[in-house]
Design a protein around this motif. Sequence first.
Motif, PDB file in Angstrom:
ATOM      1  N   VAL A 193       0.833  -1.207   0.000  1.00 54.99           N
ATOM      2  CA  VAL A 193       0.000   0.000   0.000  1.00 54.99           C
ATOM      3  C   VAL A 193       0.856   1.241   0.000  1.00 54.99           C
ATOM      4  O   VAL A 193       0.620   2.211  -0.714  1.00 54.99           O
TER       5      VAL A 193
ATOM      6  N   GLN B 202      -5.529   4.507  -7.589  1.00 53.69           N
ATOM      7  CA  GLN B 202      -5.851   3.193  -7.033  1.00 53.69           C
ATOM      8  C   GLN B 202      -7.224   2.753  -7.549  1.00 53.69           C
ATOM      9  O   GLN B 202      -8.262   3.115  -6.988  1.00 53.69           O
TER      10      GLN B 202
ATOM     11  N   TYR C 298      -6.034  -0.845  -5.086  1.00 47.44           N
ATOM     12  CA  TYR C 298      -4.623  -0.525  -5.167  1.00 47.44           C
ATOM     13  C   TYR C 298      -4.305  -0.025  -6.579  1.00 47.44           C
ATOM     14  O   TYR C 298      -5.114  -0.150  -7.507  1.00 47.44           O
TER      15      TYR C 298
END
Length: 582
Positions: free
Chosen positions: A12, A20, A67
């Motif tokens: 992350v 993301q 993500y």
Amino acid sequence: MRSLVVVTAAFVAAGAQAQQNSWIQVEAQPRLQAAQERASDYARRLPNVAGFQLGSTNWHAIVVGPYDEDVADRLRRDLRSQGAIPGDSFVTDGQSFGTQFWPIGGAAAQAPATPATPSPAAPLTETAEPLPVIPAEPADETPAEARRSEAQLTGEERRALQVALQWEGFYDAAIDGAFGRGTRASMGEWQAAKGYDVTGVLTTRQRTELLAAYNAILEGLGMETVRDDVAGIEIKLPLAMVGFDTYEPPFAHYGPHKDAKFPKVLLISQRGDENTLFGLYDIMQTLEIVPEEGAREKRRSSFTLIGENAEFISQTEAVTKDGTVKGFTLIWPRGDEKRRQRVIDEMTASFTAIPGQVMDDLVGDPTEDQRIDLLAGLEVRRPEVSLSGFYVDPRGHVLTTSTAVQQCSRITLNEEVEATLKASDADSGLALLTPDQALAPRAFARFQPAVPRLQSDVVLSGYSYEGILGAPSLTFGTLADLRGLNGEETIKRLDLAAQPGDVGGPVLDVSGAVLGMLVPGIDKDGRALPDQVSFAVDVETIAGFLSDNGLSATAAERAGPVKAGVLNDMATDMTVLVSCWR
């Protein structure tokens, strides 16, 4: 050994500054409760677990994210290598996600197009283990692993796979949930078509792909349940494409949005029994929305009626139960068969007749704005031209005018019996038709062998108004001349007010013998003739035409006049409505 949380935090942090919008889909479940249970199980072991319905389908995806795409892919590989997620997990952009179901009670209702950046992850401490080298991506489930995951499927899930294989064209056996030789062969064919190793056992990811393709076809159609209390029907309809228009008993009309021609839906609702049902079956086939080509199946208490042409396909399903006839018609543009079939399947599976409620009870009386070529707001299919003809032998051969059968794609007798053009002669204006099925007419022409008397009474039998009245009409007159206006010996002139639809009909004397066949009015040099002037081809010309085509003209035996009622029966029983369809 490092924990999964530390690995996730590292990933992350690595992608915190990037857009993301990628998710790791780890599993899909067809039932919401099972999906919630599996999401809860993953959430105990992994961070950032979420769950979304897949579009408008009944499947539910369990995902991790969001993500950056590269981070998501690296994390997927790492988690797979540790056995934390299934081997067929994959990265998706979330475009197919619908309503969010996990976390339960969460604020988000839809998967965001551009997910918000999560809170910065805690930085790794100096004592944290370095990330291992990412190994090569492992292969998908082995056949043994696929069989183990397949063994966990419910009967409903197994049948769903067979339905999806059938829809893709790989399976044509029973939908029974039993994965026998036929199902295994169809799975292998599907795998070969998709470029997978052919094992005959679908992996978890392959099953998800197959079912997603099956359900994705309905996306954008807005399939929703409609309860029409006037029609007394509940059914799923593609509401993104159609909306309610009007009631015209026995139909509720749902038309296309904007200026589109298709699709259209009719809901059918009326009181009645099997006789009403089969009457509807016959009536529907006279409508423009039911082309003549297509499968027909009439059962004891229901029917299926499919009509198709170059522009559209219509399918009607109707059933009688508890004193009512109910059903539906779907009219769909041609060339979109996969979606049409799925919509039909959804409509059929969801169709529910509300007991005791029919349209006739709630819709008012008809207005004066009605047309004979409309049936409950729908165009009735009409032939290009309808004229007259008459039987000339016991087998049902029909003599008519050649103008009635020019450039016809289809010819019918009395709008029911198909016929074939056997011969035509432009000079005499005669045409001979052969019925496509065995006929036994109640009467056929018997021709007058003698020369008729001038100014004698004659009667013309014909469909004066092209079949609108449903039976032939009789027109009385006299024989004005044994020749045409220019001395033609093959033509007789009549003093008789014929209508255009009478052309091709028989002209009889008072004994019932046929003197000739009515032909179109002769227009010489642009001059219009009086209404009472008509013409008929004589018996000698007719007899020669029939002989040239393998038939014999039967001579009349009766010499004296017959009663008016007998003459009427003889004339109308031999007269035929000849229709040309193009």
